[in-house]
Design a protein around this motif. Structure first.
Motif, PDB file in Angstrom:
ATOM      1  N   ASN A   1      39.147  31.616  34.132  1.00  0.00           N
ATOM      2  CA  ASN A   1      38.452  32.906  34.209  1.00  0.00           C
ATOM      3  C   ASN A   1      39.327  34.041  33.705  1.00  0.00           C
ATOM      4  OD1 ASN A   1      36.089  31.913  35.280  1.00  0.00           O
ATOM      5  ND2 ASN A   1      36.790  32.107  37.390  1.00  0.00           N
ATOM      6  N   ARG A   2      40.601  33.973  34.055  1.00  0.00           N
ATOM      7  CA  ARG A   2      41.528  35.020  33.588  1.00  0.00           C
ATOM      8  C   ARG A   2      41.664  34.966  32.071  1.00  0.00           C
ATOM      9  NH1 ARG A   2      43.669  33.395  38.548  1.00  0.00           N
ATOM     10  NH2 ARG A   2      44.356  35.068  39.922  1.00  0.00           N
TER      11      ARG A   2
ATOM     12  N   THR B   1      38.608  36.419  30.446  1.00  0.00           N
ATOM     13  CA  THR B   1      38.561  37.874  30.577  1.00  0.00           C
ATOM     14  C   THR B   1      39.532  38.548  29.612  1.00  0.00           C
ATOM     15  OG1 THR B   1      38.001  37.641  32.903  1.00  0.00           O
ATOM     16  CG2 THR B   1      38.813  39.789  32.199  1.00  0.00           C
ATOM     17  N   GLU B   2      40.773  38.058  29.588  1.00  0.00           N
ATOM     18  CA  GLU B   2      41.779  38.678  28.721  1.00  0.00           C
ATOM     19  C   GLU B   2      41.454  38.425  27.250  1.00  0.00           C
ATOM     20  OE1 GLU B   2      43.474  40.740  30.066  1.00  0.00           O
ATOM     21  OE2 GLU B   2      43.788  40.108  32.135  1.00  0.00           O
TER      22      GLU B   2
ATOM     23  N   ARG C   1      38.911  40.972  26.268  1.00  0.00           N
ATOM     24  CA  ARG C   1      39.512  42.304  26.058  1.00  0.00           C
ATOM     25  C   ARG C   1      40.326  42.353  24.772  1.00  0.00           C
ATOM     26  NH1 ARG C   1      41.303  43.285  32.315  1.00  0.00           N
ATOM     27  NH2 ARG C   1      39.206  43.657  33.060  1.00  0.00           N
TER      28      ARG C   1
ATOM     29  N   VAL D   1      30.953  35.742  37.231  1.00  0.00           N
ATOM     30  CA  VAL D   1      32.351  36.086  36.958  1.00  0.00           C
ATOM     31  C   VAL D   1      32.408  37.337  36.080  1.00  0.00           C
ATOM     32  CG1 VAL D   1      34.518  35.298  35.939  1.00  0.00           C
ATOM     33  CG2 VAL D   1      33.075  33.682  37.183  1.00  0.00           C
TER      34      VAL D   1
ATOM     35  N   VAL E   1      33.867  41.104  36.946  1.00  0.00           N
ATOM     36  CA  VAL E   1      34.875  41.806  36.139  1.00  0.00           C
ATOM     37  C   VAL E   1      34.327  43.165  35.695  1.00  0.00           C
ATOM     38  CG1 VAL E   1      36.166  41.750  33.962  1.00  0.00           C
ATOM     39  CG2 VAL E   1      36.017  39.701  35.367  1.00  0.00           C
TER      40      VAL E   1
ATOM     41  N   ASN F   1      35.810  46.812  36.950  1.00  0.00           N
ATOM     42  CA  ASN F   1      36.563  47.635  36.000  1.00  0.00           C
ATOM     43  C   ASN F   1      35.775  48.738  35.325  1.00  0.00           C
ATOM     44  OD1 ASN F   1      39.290  46.160  35.763  1.00  0.00           O
ATOM     45  ND2 ASN F   1      37.772  44.538  35.655  1.00  0.00           N
TER      46      ASN F   1
ATOM     47  N   ARG G   1      31.457  35.450  44.917  1.00  0.00           N
ATOM     48  CA  ARG G   1      32.649  35.577  44.079  1.00  0.00           C
ATOM     49  C   ARG G   1      33.560  36.612  44.715  1.00  0.00           C
ATOM     50  NH1 ARG G   1      35.976  34.152  40.262  1.00  0.00           N
ATOM     51  NH2 ARG G   1      37.043  35.880  39.312  1.00  0.00           N
TER      52      ARG G   1
ATOM     53  N   TYR H   1      44.651  43.031  39.810  1.00  0.00           N
ATOM     54  CA  TYR H   1      45.962  42.571  39.345  1.00  0.00           C
ATOM     55  C   TYR H   1      47.033  42.725  40.419  1.00  0.00           C
ATOM     56  CZ  TYR H   1      44.526  42.408  34.382  1.00  0.00           C
ATOM     57  OH  TYR H   1      43.936  42.100  33.190  1.00  0.00           O
TER      58      TYR H   1
ATOM     59  N   GLU I   1      46.981  39.980  43.252  1.00  0.00           N
ATOM     60  CA  GLU I   1      46.881  38.562  42.932  1.00  0.00           C
ATOM     61  C   GLU I   1      47.964  37.745  43.621  1.00  0.00           C
ATOM     62  OE1 GLU I   1      46.561  37.668  38.778  1.00  0.00           O
ATOM     63  OE2 GLU I   1      44.617  38.645  38.588  1.00  0.00           O
TER      64      GLU I   1
ATOM     65  N   ASP J   1      44.192  32.629  44.498  1.00  0.00           N
ATOM     66  CA  ASP J   1      42.864  32.036  44.380  1.00  0.00           C
ATOM     67  C   ASP J   1      42.625  31.043  45.511  1.00  0.00           C
ATOM     68  OD1 ASP J   1      42.996  33.498  42.120  1.00  0.00           O
ATOM     69  OD2 ASP J   1      42.826  31.840  40.705  1.00  0.00           O
TER      70      ASP J   1
ATOM     71  N   SER K   1      41.200  44.707  37.201  1.00  0.00           N
ATOM     72  CA  SER K   1      41.318  43.286  37.491  1.00  0.00           C
ATOM     73  C   SER K   1      41.123  42.526  36.205  1.00  0.00           C
ATOM     74  CB  SER K   1      40.263  42.852  38.504  1.00  0.00           C
ATOM     75  OG  SER K   1      39.019  42.699  37.857  1.00  0.00           O
ATOM     76  N   GLY K   2      41.482  41.257  36.233  1.00  0.00           N
ATOM     77  CA  GLY K   2      41.364  40.465  35.006  1.00  0.00           C
ATOM     78  C   GLY K   2      40.810  39.078  35.234  1.00  0.00           C
ATOM     79  N   GLY K   3      39.789  38.976  36.065  1.00  0.00           N
ATOM     80  CA  GLY K   3      39.166  37.668  36.270  1.00  0.00           C
ATOM     81  C   GLY K   3      39.857  36.829  37.338  1.00  0.00           C
ATOM     82  N   GLY K   4      40.836  37.414  38.040  1.00  0.00           N
ATOM     83  CA  GLY K   4      41.512  36.674  39.101  1.00  0.00           C
ATOM     84  C   GLY K   4      40.618  36.552  40.317  1.00  0.00           C
ATOM     85  N   GLY K   5      40.768  35.468  41.052  1.00  0.00           N
ATOM     86  CA  GLY K   5      39.948  35.277  42.231  1.00  0.00           C
ATOM     87  C   GLY K   5      39.252  33.944  42.188  1.00  0.00           C
TER      88      GLY K   5
ATOM     89  N   GLY L   1      35.294  31.755  43.119  1.00  0.00           N
ATOM     90  CA  GLY L   1      33.870  31.866  43.376  1.00  0.00           C
ATOM     91  C   GLY L   1      33.280  30.520  43.749  1.00  0.00           C
TER      92      GLY L   1
END
Lengths: 193, 250
Positions: free
Chosen positions: A139-140, A143-144, A147, B78, B82, B86, B121, B126, B129, B134, B241-245, B247
């Motif tokens: 997922n990270r 996302t990155e 971007r 997801v 995000v 953001n 989710r 960031y 984290e 997770d 945030s950058g998708g961390g976490g 679900g």
């Protein structure tokens, strides 16, 4: 007397034109520098997340080894793809990175599908934790990656737009490549524990 | 006499509309009592740690009118997480804040619920984290959120999830002179028909003004994820945030 006024007005207009041209010139340059830096910054974020996945793979492989007696080649394959992928990442060539990432992702997907056949493995706590971490990593990365691609799009649009397109090549700004998501690779197959 | 019948006419209209409002209010998922508990707990977390835990409840991943940069409605939980974390302007006590958590600290947590799809989710900023990994987030959700949701105790499940998450967040030793967010619970007033106006506006502009006035007369504030219209006019930026976490489903 009248002639002097005309000369003065022409001179003032000329100064304004030259000054505004200079302002446009330098602000265009500064904007491209900022956009280019933004692309680099976002790539650093992508690399950081790719590194996380890279570090995770040996853990998954070693945790799976105990359970997977017949599919050793699968694990070796993923390990080989991992080093191939790291080489591509270090080379910095975007095509090579795209290619190696696609192979890496299909390798991981294959591994996950194979896991389904091993109930003991799936119920192992270590594997469950690793799967959650892997899912979070994927997922990270996506996302990155999104971007980064947005930053590349902004940058590429900027260097092709007027008036930047007149000077961009001379300043050394060339189009940057996207980090493409392979279709179907953005989602890790979910294991039903 | 004439005046009296006008008054009765308007009274009837008001009654009709309040009936309508109560009917449509049945899509409100979490009981007020739990919303208040979540809000006050989250406010205390903000005051003690500067971290912001925000809860967002959606009736469905479809029809919420939250769109990505290309203008398409986001149906993936997801990506939705995000985006809300953001980029979605959320109401705070003194205006609008984009980004959950404090700017520079990125210490926000978003709990996102999609009722119809039975998906949850937890999106971690960031800056948190390291404190909420997770695996820890998953453990918390499996222990508090999933069992309660399976029983239909949504408010309870969310409250104890917020409590458990907050216990992972270290107290801030610096004096917290940062403004509190003000609101930590948002519920999408969902419709299955899609609306072309941005969701944070459609309660204000989508409903005739006089209905809004009736809302106010009744002391009910419903705009912005069933929130009161913003009182301040400030625009703030918050954490990232950058998708961390993690679900899952319940």
């Amino acid at each position: 007397m009248k002639g002097k006024i005309v000369v003065a007005i022409v001179a003032i207009i000329a100064v304004i034109v030259v000054a505004s041209f200079a302002v446009m010139y330098f602000s265009t340059y500064n904007r491209l520098v900022a956009l280019s830096a933004s692309v680099d910054e976002k790539w650093a974020q992508v690399e950081q997340e790719l590194q996380r996945r890279y570090d995770l793979i040996p853990n998954i492989v070693s945790a799976a080894k105990a359970y997977m007696t017949y599919e050793g080649s699968m694990l070796q394959n993923v390990t080989a793809l991992r080093s191939q992928w790291m080489n591509a990442l270090q080379s910095g060539n975007m095509d090579a990175i795209n290619n190696a990432t696609a192979q890496m992702e299909s390798g991981i997907t294959g591994l996950m599908v194979t896991f389904e056949a091993y109930p003991d493995l799936r119920s192992s706590e270590v594997i469950q934790s690793l799967m959650i971490t892997l899912e979070g990593t994927e997922n990270r990365i996506s996302t990155e990656r999104m971007r980064f691609n947005e930053a590349v799009r902004d940058y590429n649009t900027a260097i092709q737009s007027f008036p930047a397109n007149l000077w961009a090549a001379g300043w050394g700004f060339t189009a940057k490549s996207y980090f493409e998501a392979q279709i179907g690779s953005t989602e890790v197959p979910s294991l039903n524990f | 006499m004439f005046r009296g019948s006008i008054a009765i006419f308007f009274l009837a209209l008001i009654l009709a509309y309040s009936f309508f409002v109560i009917q449509s209010a049945s899509c409100y998922i979490i009981e007020d009592e739990w919303v208040e508990k979540i809000e006050s707990y989250a406010r205390a977390i903000d005051a003690n740690t500067t971290a912001e835990i925000v809860v967002c409840v959606f009736p469905s991943l479809y029809g919420h009118s939250i769109k990505d940069s290309s203008g398409a409605e986001i149906h993936d939980i997801v990506k939705l997480g995000v985006h809300i974390f953001n980029e979605e302007p959320l109401e705070v006590y003194d205006g609008i804040q984009t980004g959950i958590g404090k700017k520079g600290k990125d210490n926000g947590v978003l709990i996102l619920i999609a009722m119809e799809e039975q998906q949850w989710r937890i999106e971690v900023g960031y800056g948190l984290e390291g404190d909420i990994t997770d695996i820890e987030a998953n453990l918390i959700a499996q222990n508090y959120l999933v069992p309660a949701f399976q029983q239909g105790n949504y408010g309870e499940g969310l409250y104890y999830t917020v409590v458990a998450l907050s216990q992972q967040i270290p107290a801030s030793n610096e004096s917290n002179n940062l403004a509190l967010r003000g609101y930590y619970y948002y519920e999408s007033v969902n419709t299955s028909e899609s609306s072309s106006t941005p969701f944070w506006e459609w309660e204000i502009f989508g409903i005739p003004l006089w209905v809004v006035i009736i809302f106010i007369l009744f002391g009910v504030f419903l705009p912005v994820f069933r929130r009161g219209s913003s009182r301040g006019s400030g625009r703030w930026s918050g954490g990232r945030s950058g998708g961390g976490g993690v679900g899952g489903r319940w």
